[in-house]
Design an enzyme around this catalytic site. Structure first.
Site, PDB file in Angstrom:
ATOM      1  N   CYS A  99       0.822  -1.210   0.000  1.00  0.00           N
ATOM      2  CA  CYS A  99       0.000   0.000   0.000  1.00  0.00           C
ATOM      3  C   CYS A  99       0.858   1.262   0.000  1.00  0.00           C
ATOM      4  O   CYS A  99       0.478   2.278  -0.592  1.00  0.00           O
ATOM      5  CB  CYS A  99      -0.967   0.003   1.170  1.00  0.00           C
ATOM      6  SG  CYS A  99      -0.190  -0.097   2.802  1.00  0.00           S
ATOM      7  N   HIS A 128      -2.390   0.986   7.080  1.00  0.00           N
ATOM      8  CA  HIS A 128      -2.606   1.066   5.639  1.00  0.00           C
ATOM      9  C   HIS A 128      -2.383   2.496   5.169  1.00  0.00           C
ATOM     10  O   HIS A 128      -2.899   3.445   5.771  1.00  0.00           O
ATOM     11  CB  HIS A 128      -4.031   0.604   5.316  1.00  0.00           C
ATOM     12  CG  HIS A 128      -4.405   0.730   3.873  1.00  0.00           C
ATOM     13  ND1 HIS A 128      -3.815  -0.034   2.890  1.00  0.00           N
ATOM     14  CD2 HIS A 128      -5.309   1.533   3.240  1.00  0.00           C
ATOM     15  CE1 HIS A 128      -4.335   0.288   1.713  1.00  0.00           C
ATOM     16  NE2 HIS A 128      -5.237   1.240   1.900  1.00  0.00           N
TER      17      HIS A 128
END
Length: 208
Positions: A36, A139
């Protein structure tokens, strides 16, 4: 690595106008493995392979010169890069990263001085799709203004999500900060040396 120049349905655009005109040219990498951080950087700079996995891995060893159990990435080599790698990568593009104090009202932001945003949010880990694990990871996702509208370029989304106007975007940031998500402001290299550089991301009335 998967990528897409996503096409958004008319229903998901809100007030963002004509589908074809708004979505044309918006680059959006989709999530693979734990990359990510890589996807957030490429989505932020709107280009395929603005950064490569091999480059971010090299940054890890630049920051801490060891390959085995490097503290800045996953030990299995699937990414999961930490904030030090993200900030170092931004420096390679002559950008400055500023942590935003989530206790502040985002209405203080000078949006015209900010190139983009990187948001760090908790991500629940699971075994397969159905069995949650008793720990979380973090994330990374990118937010940017494109053609006068703000977009969520999260690699976990099927396509870019239009967040709307400046005021709508500020409201979105406020809701994210209330959930104790972390926000990094990305500033490009200064062009006006007369401006107070350390606080140019704030509107004048909020500067010290």
């Amino acid at each position: 690595m998967e990528s897409s120049s996503a096409r958004t349905s008319e229903n998901s655009l809100g007030d963002c106008g004509n589908t074809a005109q708004v979505q044309k040219g918006i680059y959006h990498e989709r999530q693979t493995r734990h990359l990510c951080g890589l996807h957030a950087l490429n989505n932020l700079f709107q280009g395929p392979e603005m950064f490569k996995k091999s480059e971010l891995d090299d940054y890890c060893t630049t920051l801490t010169p060891r390959n085995w159990l490097n503290p800045h990435r996953s030990w299995i080599g699937w990414g999961n890069y930490d904030v030090n790698v993200i900030m170092y990568a931004l420096q390679q593009k002559n950008c400055e990263a500023v942590w935003f104090d989530r206790r502040r009202d985002p209405h203080c932001l000078n949006l015209n001085a900010i190139f983009g945003f990187i948001l760090n949010v908790p991500a629940q880990m699971s075994l397969g799709y159905y069995i949650p694990l008793p720990f979380q990871m973090r994330h990374w996702l990118a937010l940017r203004r494109i053609d006068e509208k703000y977009y969520n370029l999260d690699s976990k989304l099927r396509e870019p999500r239009c967040l709307g106007s400046e005021e709508e975007f500020i409201q979105f940031l406020g809701s994210q900060l209330q959930m104790e998500h972390e926000l990094i402001l990305v500033l490009s290299e200064e062009k006006d040396s007369t401006e107070k550089s350390e606080q140019r991301w704030l509107l004048p009335q909020f500067r010290d």
